[in-house]
Design a protein around this motif. Structure first.
Motif, PDB file in Angstrom:
ATOM      1  N   ALA A 136     -27.846 -47.382  39.200  1.00 14.60           N
ATOM      2  CA  ALA A 136     -26.562 -48.041  38.599  1.00 14.60           C
ATOM      3  C   ALA A 136     -25.735 -48.468  39.734  1.00 14.60           C
ATOM      4  O   ALA A 136     -25.088 -49.439  39.408  1.00 14.60           O
ATOM      5  CB  ALA A 136     -26.137 -47.186  37.815  1.00 14.60           C
ATOM      6  N   ASN A 137     -25.769 -47.990  40.783  1.00 19.93           N
ATOM      7  CA  ASN A 137     -24.818 -48.317  41.905  1.00 19.93           C
ATOM      8  C   ASN A 137     -25.043 -49.490  42.568  1.00 19.93           C
ATOM      9  O   ASN A 137     -24.247 -50.348  42.877  1.00 19.93           O
ATOM     10  CB  ASN A 137     -24.539 -47.257  42.811  1.00 19.93           C
ATOM     11  N   GLN A 138     -26.298 -49.589  42.262  1.00 20.65           N
ATOM     12  CA  GLN A 138     -27.008 -51.083  43.197  1.00 20.65           C
ATOM     13  C   GLN A 138     -26.674 -52.123  42.013  1.00 20.65           C
ATOM     14  O   GLN A 138     -26.051 -53.359  42.620  1.00 20.65           O
ATOM     15  CB  GLN A 138     -28.326 -50.973  43.362  1.00 20.65           C
ATOM     16  N   VAL A 139     -26.595 -51.982  40.865  1.00 22.44           N
ATOM     17  CA  VAL A 139     -26.286 -52.963  39.708  1.00 22.44           C
ATOM     18  C   VAL A 139     -24.949 -53.232  39.907  1.00 22.44           C
ATOM     19  O   VAL A 139     -24.451 -54.516  39.982  1.00 22.44           O
ATOM     20  CB  VAL A 139     -26.726 -52.488  38.395  1.00 22.44           C
ATOM     21  N   ALA A 140     -24.053 -52.206  39.990  1.00 22.38           N
ATOM     22  CA  ALA A 140     -22.667 -52.638  39.929  1.00 22.38           C
ATOM     23  C   ALA A 140     -22.183 -53.402  41.365  1.00 22.38           C
ATOM     24  O   ALA A 140     -21.366 -54.129  41.383  1.00 22.38           O
ATOM     25  CB  ALA A 140     -21.857 -50.960  40.140  1.00 22.38           C
ATOM     26  N   ALA A 141     -23.020 -52.948  42.512  1.00 18.87           N
ATOM     27  CA  ALA A 141     -22.462 -53.699  43.806  1.00 18.87           C
ATOM     28  C   ALA A 141     -22.960 -55.185  43.562  1.00 18.87           C
ATOM     29  O   ALA A 141     -22.405 -55.920  44.300  1.00 18.87           O
ATOM     30  CB  ALA A 141     -23.202 -52.920  44.996  1.00 18.87           C
ATOM     31  N   GLY A 142     -24.372 -55.330  42.937  1.00 19.77           N
ATOM     32  CA  GLY A 142     -24.855 -56.686  42.901  1.00 19.77           C
ATOM     33  C   GLY A 142     -23.695 -57.322  41.972  1.00 19.77           C
ATOM     34  O   GLY A 142     -23.448 -58.564  42.189  1.00 19.77           O
ATOM     35  N   VAL A 177     -28.518 -50.377  33.825  1.00 23.07           N
ATOM     36  CA  VAL A 177     -27.412 -51.451  33.722  1.00 23.07           C
ATOM     37  C   VAL A 177     -26.100 -51.303  32.990  1.00 23.07           C
ATOM     38  O   VAL A 177     -25.066 -51.649  33.446  1.00 23.07           O
ATOM     39  CB  VAL A 177     -28.121 -52.858  32.919  1.00 23.07           C
ATOM     40  N   TYR A 178     -26.284 -50.293  31.838  1.00 21.01           N
ATOM     41  CA  TYR A 178     -24.992 -49.787  31.168  1.00 21.01           C
ATOM     42  C   TYR A 178     -24.158 -49.264  32.060  1.00 21.01           C
ATOM     43  O   TYR A 178     -23.099 -49.627  32.235  1.00 21.01           O
ATOM     44  CB  TYR A 178     -25.617 -48.950  30.211  1.00 21.01           C
ATOM     45  N   TYR A 179     -24.729 -48.417  32.941  1.00 27.94           N
ATOM     46  CA  TYR A 179     -23.629 -47.691  33.843  1.00 27.94           C
ATOM     47  C   TYR A 179     -23.262 -48.394  35.079  1.00 27.94           C
ATOM     48  O   TYR A 179     -22.208 -48.427  35.728  1.00 27.94           O
ATOM     49  CB  TYR A 179     -24.069 -46.333  34.134  1.00 27.94           C
ATOM     50  N   GLY A 180     -24.073 -49.174  35.277  1.00 32.02           N
ATOM     51  CA  GLY A 180     -23.696 -50.065  36.485  1.00 32.02           C
ATOM     52  C   GLY A 180     -22.810 -51.210  36.197  1.00 32.02           C
ATOM     53  O   GLY A 180     -21.641 -51.253  36.882  1.00 32.02           O
ATOM     54  N   ILE A 181     -22.711 -51.683  34.905  1.00 31.74           N
ATOM     55  CA  ILE A 181     -21.612 -52.394  34.290  1.00 31.74           C
ATOM     56  C   ILE A 181     -20.366 -51.728  34.497  1.00 31.74           C
ATOM     57  O   ILE A 181     -19.451 -52.288  34.832  1.00 31.74           O
ATOM     58  CB  ILE A 181     -21.858 -53.041  33.127  1.00 31.74           C
ATOM     59  N   MET A 211     -32.806 -61.809  34.342  1.00 32.70           N
ATOM     60  CA  MET A 211     -34.051 -61.344  33.487  1.00 32.70           C
ATOM     61  C   MET A 211     -34.395 -59.792  34.064  1.00 32.70           C
ATOM     62  O   MET A 211     -34.696 -59.782  35.269  1.00 32.70           O
ATOM     63  CB  MET A 211     -34.979 -62.424  33.970  1.00 32.70           C
ATOM     64  N   MET A 212     -34.618 -58.885  33.068  1.00 25.96           N
ATOM     65  CA  MET A 212     -35.353 -57.724  33.472  1.00 25.96           C
ATOM     66  C   MET A 212     -36.760 -57.754  33.177  1.00 25.96           C
ATOM     67  O   MET A 212     -37.156 -58.016  31.820  1.00 25.96           O
ATOM     68  CB  MET A 212     -34.425 -56.756  32.615  1.00 25.96           C
ATOM     69  N   THR A 213     -37.521 -57.805  34.074  1.00 28.31           N
ATOM     70  CA  THR A 213     -38.747 -58.040  33.918  1.00 28.31           C
ATOM     71  C   THR A 213     -39.717 -56.540  33.834  1.00 28.31           C
ATOM     72  O   THR A 213     -39.319 -55.774  34.000  1.00 28.31           O
ATOM     73  CB  THR A 213     -39.661 -58.759  35.126  1.00 28.31           C
ATOM     74  N   ALA A 214     -40.690 -56.800  32.910  1.00 26.69           N
ATOM     75  CA  ALA A 214     -41.605 -55.572  32.377  1.00 26.69           C
ATOM     76  C   ALA A 214     -41.951 -54.968  33.690  1.00 26.69           C
ATOM     77  O   ALA A 214     -41.957 -53.765  33.910  1.00 26.69           O
ATOM     78  CB  ALA A 214     -42.790 -55.866  31.427  1.00 26.69           C
ATOM     79  N   LEU A 218     -31.229 -58.919  41.945  1.00 26.40           N
ATOM     80  CA  LEU A 218     -29.549 -58.624  42.105  1.00 26.40           C
ATOM     81  C   LEU A 218     -29.510 -57.478  42.842  1.00 26.40           C
ATOM     82  O   LEU A 218     -28.505 -57.146  43.632  1.00 26.40           O
ATOM     83  CB  LEU A 218     -29.106 -58.347  40.587  1.00 26.40           C
ATOM     84  N   MET A 219     -30.553 -56.286  42.621  1.00 24.29           N
ATOM     85  CA  MET A 219     -30.235 -55.022  43.266  1.00 24.29           C
ATOM     86  C   MET A 219     -30.840 -54.834  44.540  1.00 24.29           C
ATOM     87  O   MET A 219     -30.173 -54.120  45.467  1.00 24.29           O
ATOM     88  CB  MET A 219     -31.097 -53.905  42.345  1.00 24.29           C
ATOM     89  N   ALA A 220     -31.709 -55.963  45.041  1.00 25.35           N
ATOM     90  CA  ALA A 220     -32.199 -56.031  46.352  1.00 25.35           C
ATOM     91  C   ALA A 220     -30.990 -56.051  47.252  1.00 25.35           C
ATOM     92  O   ALA A 220     -30.200 -56.851  47.383  1.00 25.35           O
ATOM     93  CB  ALA A 220     -33.197 -57.257  46.539  1.00 25.35           C
ATOM     94  N   GLY A 221     -31.311 -55.246  48.490  1.00 25.60           N
ATOM     95  CA  GLY A 221     -30.417 -55.326  49.492  1.00 25.60           C
ATOM     96  C   GLY A 221     -28.984 -54.282  49.130  1.00 25.60           C
ATOM     97  O   GLY A 221     -28.262 -54.310  50.065  1.00 25.60           O
TER      98      GLY A 221
END
Length: 256
Positions: free
Chosen positions: A37-43, A68-72, A133-136, A153-156
């Motif tokens: 979730a932190n990675q999503v937030a940072a992205g 994603v919910y908590y990342g947002i 896009m969230m891929t399977a 988005l999360m990479a890096g």
């Protein structure tokens, strides 16, 4: 100051190695869920998503949803969960009406091509600037050329993020009504609304150590989201996710 994401962060601090999510053979401890979730937030922050911005989410009961919910929320933004059965025209309405700046959409299946419909809707709404896009397969490329995946988005991005501080009365989530008397209307729920609802669920039903919640009710709706996901994480429970009700699958999970 209050942010609903502190619910996850507090449990992670106290029980980092306890299982947060089970999905098929995947098992995520709290520390892994919080880090993702932190990675999503940072992205999101790197793309200019700020406190109060709306971010839409179309996802069945998969681990992507809480990540994603908590990342947002951590980014200080507002989660706009959408019914996964919406068609492109309906998705476009929700994106425009909520003034969503970004949109996360699961790619779906042949029977329910959520990604195709979501991307078509995104292209119709100029105010929505980012599509993910969230891929399977988390490592796979997007099935729609030129679109960014959640993995990209999360990479890096690092596993640490300073959660944006919000006030108790700031909007945390917008849940849309069924629209029985016209177009669906967005109900704004504050950080204190959502946190107190989770605490109330625990007060009503109680909990014990190492509880497991099987969640079949959709996470985009209030019951599964509040009484099971948020309340479950508030009480350091484990949530077992099932995207669609199936009696044999439910019995097998209960036995497991």
């Amino acid at each position: 100051m209050l942010n609903l994401a502190t619910l996850l962060e507090s449990t992670t601090h106290d029980y980092p190695d306890r299982l947060a999510i089970i999905f098929n053979d995947l098992k995520l401890p709290y520390k892994a869920l919080n880090a993702a979730a932190n990675q999503v937030a940072a992205g999101l922050a790197s793309l200019g998503i700020e406190k109060g911005d709306k971010v839409a989410l179309s996802c069945p009961n998969l681990p992507y949803f809480p990540i994603v919910y908590y990342g947002i929320l951590k980014a200080g933004a507002v989660v706009v969960p959408l019914n996964v059965l919406l068609k492109a025209r309906e998705i476009a309405y929700h994106l425009a009406d909520s003034d969503a700046k970004a949109y996360f959409c699961f790619e779906g299946t042949e029977q329910l091509p959520m990604g195709d419909m979501g991307h078509a809707a995104f292209q119709e709404v100029d105010s929505c600037q980012h599509f993910f896009m969230m891929t399977a397969d988390p490592a796979a490329a997007s099935p729609i050329e030129g679109t960014t995946t959640l993995g990209q988005l999360m990479a890096g991005q690092g596993p640490l993020f300073d959660t944006v501080q919000t006030s108790p009365d700031d909007t945390a989530v917008i849940l849309y009504t069924s629209g029985t008397t016209g177009q669906p209307k967005g109900a704004e729920l504050s950080h204190s609304n959502m946190l107190l609802n989770a605490r109330l669920a625990d007060s009503l039903f109680g909990h014990s150590d190492n509880d497991v919640h099987l969640i079949v009710l959709p996470l985009f709706h209030s019951f599964g989201q509040t009484v099971q996901m948020n309340a479950g994480f508030y009480t350091a429970a484990t949530i077992s996710l099932l995207p669609r009700f199936d009696p044999d699958a439910v019995l097998a999970i209960l036995q497991r």
